[in-house]
Write an enzyme that holds these catalytic residues in place. Structure first.
Site, PDB file in Angstrom:
ATOM      1  N   HIS A  78       8.186  14.650  14.477  1.00 24.17           N
ATOM      2  CA  HIS A  78       8.641  14.847  15.861  1.00 24.17           C
ATOM      3  C   HIS A  78       7.891  13.894  16.810  1.00 24.17           C
ATOM      4  O   HIS A  78       7.185  14.337  17.727  1.00 24.17           O
ATOM      5  CB  HIS A  78       8.390  16.305  16.289  1.00 24.17           C
ATOM      6  CG  HIS A  78       9.631  17.031  16.702  1.00 24.17           C
ATOM      7  ND1 HIS A  78      10.673  17.279  15.843  1.00 24.17           N
ATOM      8  CD2 HIS A  78      10.024  17.556  17.907  1.00 24.17           C
ATOM      9  CE1 HIS A  78      11.632  17.934  16.475  1.00 24.17           C
ATOM     10  NE2 HIS A  78      11.268  18.096  17.728  1.00 24.17           N
ATOM     11  N   ASP A 106      11.800  14.418  22.978  1.00 21.20           N
ATOM     12  CA  ASP A 106      13.207  14.815  22.893  1.00 21.20           C
ATOM     13  C   ASP A 106      13.958  13.755  22.089  1.00 21.20           C
ATOM     14  O   ASP A 106      13.531  12.603  21.984  1.00 21.20           O
ATOM     15  CB  ASP A 106      13.819  14.948  24.295  1.00 21.20           C
ATOM     16  CG  ASP A 106      15.206  15.580  24.254  1.00 21.20           C
ATOM     17  OD1 ASP A 106      15.434  16.432  23.369  1.00 21.20           O
ATOM     18  OD2 ASP A 106      16.050  15.224  25.086  1.00 21.20           O
ATOM     19  N   GLY A 107      15.073  14.153  21.503  1.00 22.59           N
ATOM     20  CA  GLY A 107      15.909  13.215  20.778  1.00 22.59           C
ATOM     21  C   GLY A 107      15.574  13.063  19.308  1.00 22.59           C
ATOM     22  O   GLY A 107      16.201  12.263  18.608  1.00 22.59           O
ATOM     23  N   ARG A 110      18.678  13.958  16.716  1.00 26.08           N
ATOM     24  CA  ARG A 110      19.727  12.948  16.664  1.00 26.08           C
ATOM     25  C   ARG A 110      19.227  11.661  16.027  1.00 26.08           C
ATOM     26  O   ARG A 110      19.916  11.026  15.231  1.00 26.08           O
ATOM     27  CB  ARG A 110      20.239  12.656  18.081  1.00 26.08           C
ATOM     28  CG  ARG A 110      21.287  13.622  18.578  1.00 26.08           C
ATOM     29  CD  ARG A 110      21.252  13.766  20.078  1.00 26.08           C
ATOM     30  NE  ARG A 110      20.095  14.544  20.501  1.00 26.08           N
ATOM     31  CZ  ARG A 110      19.790  14.792  21.768  1.00 26.08           C
ATOM     32  NH1 ARG A 110      20.551  14.323  22.732  1.00 26.08           N
ATOM     33  NH2 ARG A 110      18.731  15.510  22.075  1.00 26.08           N
ATOM     34  N   LEU A 111      17.996  11.283  16.370  1.00 24.76           N
ATOM     35  CA  LEU A 111      17.439  10.052  15.825  1.00 24.76           C
ATOM     36  C   LEU A 111      17.198  10.185  14.318  1.00 24.76           C
ATOM     37  O   LEU A 111      17.382   9.230  13.558  1.00 24.76           O
ATOM     38  CB  LEU A 111      16.137   9.714  16.551  1.00 24.76           C
ATOM     39  CG  LEU A 111      15.551   8.313  16.340  1.00 24.76           C
ATOM     40  CD1 LEU A 111      16.620   7.247  16.473  1.00 24.76           C
ATOM     41  CD2 LEU A 111      14.430   8.070  17.336  1.00 24.76           C
ATOM     42  N   SER A 112      16.818  11.372  13.882  1.00 23.15           N
ATOM     43  CA  SER A 112      16.593  11.572  12.439  1.00 23.15           C
ATOM     44  C   SER A 112      17.893  11.394  11.665  1.00 23.15           C
ATOM     45  O   SER A 112      17.888  10.853  10.552  1.00 23.15           O
ATOM     46  CB  SER A 112      16.009  12.968  12.179  1.00 23.15           C
ATOM     47  OG  SER A 112      16.995  13.986  12.305  1.00 23.15           O
ATOM     48  N   ARG A 113      18.997  11.813  12.250  1.00 27.05           N
ATOM     49  CA  ARG A 113      20.278  11.664  11.561  1.00 27.05           C
ATOM     50  C   ARG A 113      20.766  10.211  11.610  1.00 27.05           C
ATOM     51  O   ARG A 113      21.422   9.741  10.682  1.00 27.05           O
ATOM     52  CB  ARG A 113      21.301  12.644  12.148  1.00 27.05           C
ATOM     53  CG  ARG A 113      20.957  14.100  11.790  1.00 27.05           C
ATOM     54  CD  ARG A 113      21.993  15.069  12.289  1.00 27.05           C
ATOM     55  NE  ARG A 113      21.974  15.256  13.728  1.00 27.05           N
ATOM     56  CZ  ARG A 113      21.148  16.058  14.383  1.00 27.05           C
ATOM     57  NH1 ARG A 113      20.235  16.761  13.713  1.00 27.05           N
ATOM     58  NH2 ARG A 113      21.209  16.179  15.694  1.00 27.05           N
TER      59      ARG A 113
END
Length: 487
Positions: free
Chosen positions: A315, A319-320, A323-326
């Protein structure tokens, strides 16, 4: 019945580690056997007495590699005891592995010179684990072949289902699927995939992106095939594109503690606590070093799953992260060179459909990690966080469930989403062209009727018939149903 191996070590040294998946216990068995998710051990095979080294040798030989335990307990093993064991068995497989890891985790040499012998041995048994690139140590005649290095490494057991999913060659099937389509159909299928991947990735976070943000994320996904190494500045730029609130745009990795909050109030509502800010950059340096090195060396779907989940567990932004992991899942597939350029597996669509399973995969790490944090609630959004365990828990973890989930979602994204959407498009084209040749119907009206019928088990609903009764001939409705029924 007494515990031996890793569970004995955990209890004796009071180590703060995740629960041992299959604790070894001495029992009335004639040979080693897994029963009730525990390893039953004959008394004759069990280590005798309270020797830490004896239990370590047993664990590495019979239970596999648990780096959480080894990273914390090996520095507690006296150097003299380790050296005596090496000298007594200079060609011993497991004593050499332990000696190599002892030096790595103690950050000191056991002796200036070693007289180890025998062929090079692998730390991770390839029959039991998904392995990474070879990292040979001539000093110990040991090959560290894990998914990582001694500074950061995950383990993935080669379970029957993971083995079966890898054998399906999902990326090869995806490429073959794309090659079998006309360019027009492929372009339309990919337009659908990119748009719905974007919508689903935001929906998982319970957000509905504005049109400009959705378009930006689609462009981000399309850029995944562009050759570029991952680093902090690139991830910051990606994070800025992923979020909808401009106030949450990052400039660098977070310098604050963040956490995930569930529906309960206070400390009980804190469901996960990622690493302390001081550890974030160190962890990300290790993780990105691996990700940039894995292309062509680690099975892409395994690498994509590991990077995606590892990123969200660290992490690194306020924030974000989800979405960034995907996005990083797609990035690893695209950078592998094994997925046709421009092709995308809409895994977020599959994840959204399997949100409970997604949560379970996340919780395989988040729940045991939360147990090692003491969280105090001071009121409102004011909390105190104290990690009761070693920071190494974030460096060494079992990613088996996460990889299994990632593989399942890739399979579904191809076989349930892309295949079905393509069949839908092909059916639409066939019916639309046939009706257009026979009848004079407005294009937009015909599109609505064909799409709604395909989505309604081949039937034009009474509502649609009434809606278009003044602009579409009655026989058109029946013709649409007849054509769909014949597909």
């Amino acid at each position: 019945m007494s515990y031996v191996g890793y569970e004995w070590i955990r209890q004796q040294l009071k180590l703060q580690v995740f629960p041992i998946r299959r604790p070894a216990r001495v029992g009335p068995v004639s040979r080693l056997a897994i029963e009730d998710n525990a390893l039953r051990v004959p008394a004759a095979v069990a280590p005798q007495g309270d020797s830490l080294l004896a239990h370590l040798l047993f664990a590495v030989k019979h239970e596999g590699i648990n780096l959480q335990v080894l990273a914390q307990c090996l520095p507690k093993l006296a150097a003299h005891e380790m050296l005596v064991a090496v000298m007594a068995q200079p060609s011993g497989r497991y004593v050499r592995i332990l000696g190599f890891l002892w030096e790595a985790f103690s950050q000191q040499l056991l002796a200036e010179e070693l007289l180890v012998t025998g062929p090079t041995v692998a730390v991770f048994d390839p029959k039991r684990y998904i392995c990474g690139p070879d990292q040979r140590c001539a000093r110990w005649r040991v090959n560290f072949n894990g998914l990582g290095n001694t500074g950061y490494c995950v383990t993935v057991e080669r379970t029957p289902e993971i083995t079966e999913l890898l054998a399906q060659n999902i990326l090869e099937k995806a490429n073959a699927f794309a090659c079998g389509l006309s360019q027009q159909t492929l372009d339309r299928a990919m337009s659908w995939a990119y748009l719905h991947e974007t919508q689903s990735s935001f929906a998982i976070e319970h957000e509905q992106p504005l049109q400009d943000k959705a378009q930006a994320f689609v462009q981000l996904l399309r850029q995944a095939h562009e050759s570029r190494l991952l680093d902090e500045s690139y991830l910051v730029a990606l994070q800025n594109l992923c979020i909808t609130n401009p106030l949450d745009k990052a400039v660098f990795y977070r310098h604050q503690q963040n956490w995930l909050q569930g529906p309960l109030r206070g400390a009980m509502g804190v469901t996960y606590v990622p690493p302390e800010p001081s550890e974030v950059r160190l962890l990300m340096v290790e993780l990105l070093k691996l990700a940039n090195h894995w292309h062509g060396k680690v099975e892409p779907l395994v690498a994509a799953s590991v990077l995606s989940f590892a990123f969200v567990f660290i992490h690194p932004f306020m924030d974000g992260n989800g979405r960034l992991s995907r996005f990083l899942y797609h990035y690893m597939l695209a950078q592998s060179g094994q997925l046709r350029k421009g092709l995308l597996l809409p895994v977020s669509v599959a994840m959204k459909r399997n949100e409970d399973a997604y949560l379970q995969a996340l919780q395989s790490f988040s729940i045991p990690m939360r147990e090692h944090w003491q969280v105090g609630w001071l009121g409102d959004e004011d909390y105190t966080f104290d990690l009761l365990a070693d920071q190494s828990l974030y460096r060494y973890w079992d990613a088996t469930e996460c990889v299994l989930f990632g593989l399942r979602m890739a399979q579904q994204a191809l076989e349930q989403d892309l295949y079905e959407e393509t069949r839908f498009l092909q059916a639409f084209d066939r019916v639309y062209r046939a009706i257009d040749l026979r009848f004079d119907v407005r294009g937009k009206d015909l599109s609505v009727l064909v799409i709604s019928a395909l989505q309604n088990q081949g039937k034009v609903s009474n509502n649609r018939r009434r809606q278009f009764q003044n602009t579409v001939q009655p026989q058109v409705f029946d013709a649409i149903e007849e054509l769909i029924g014949g597909i």
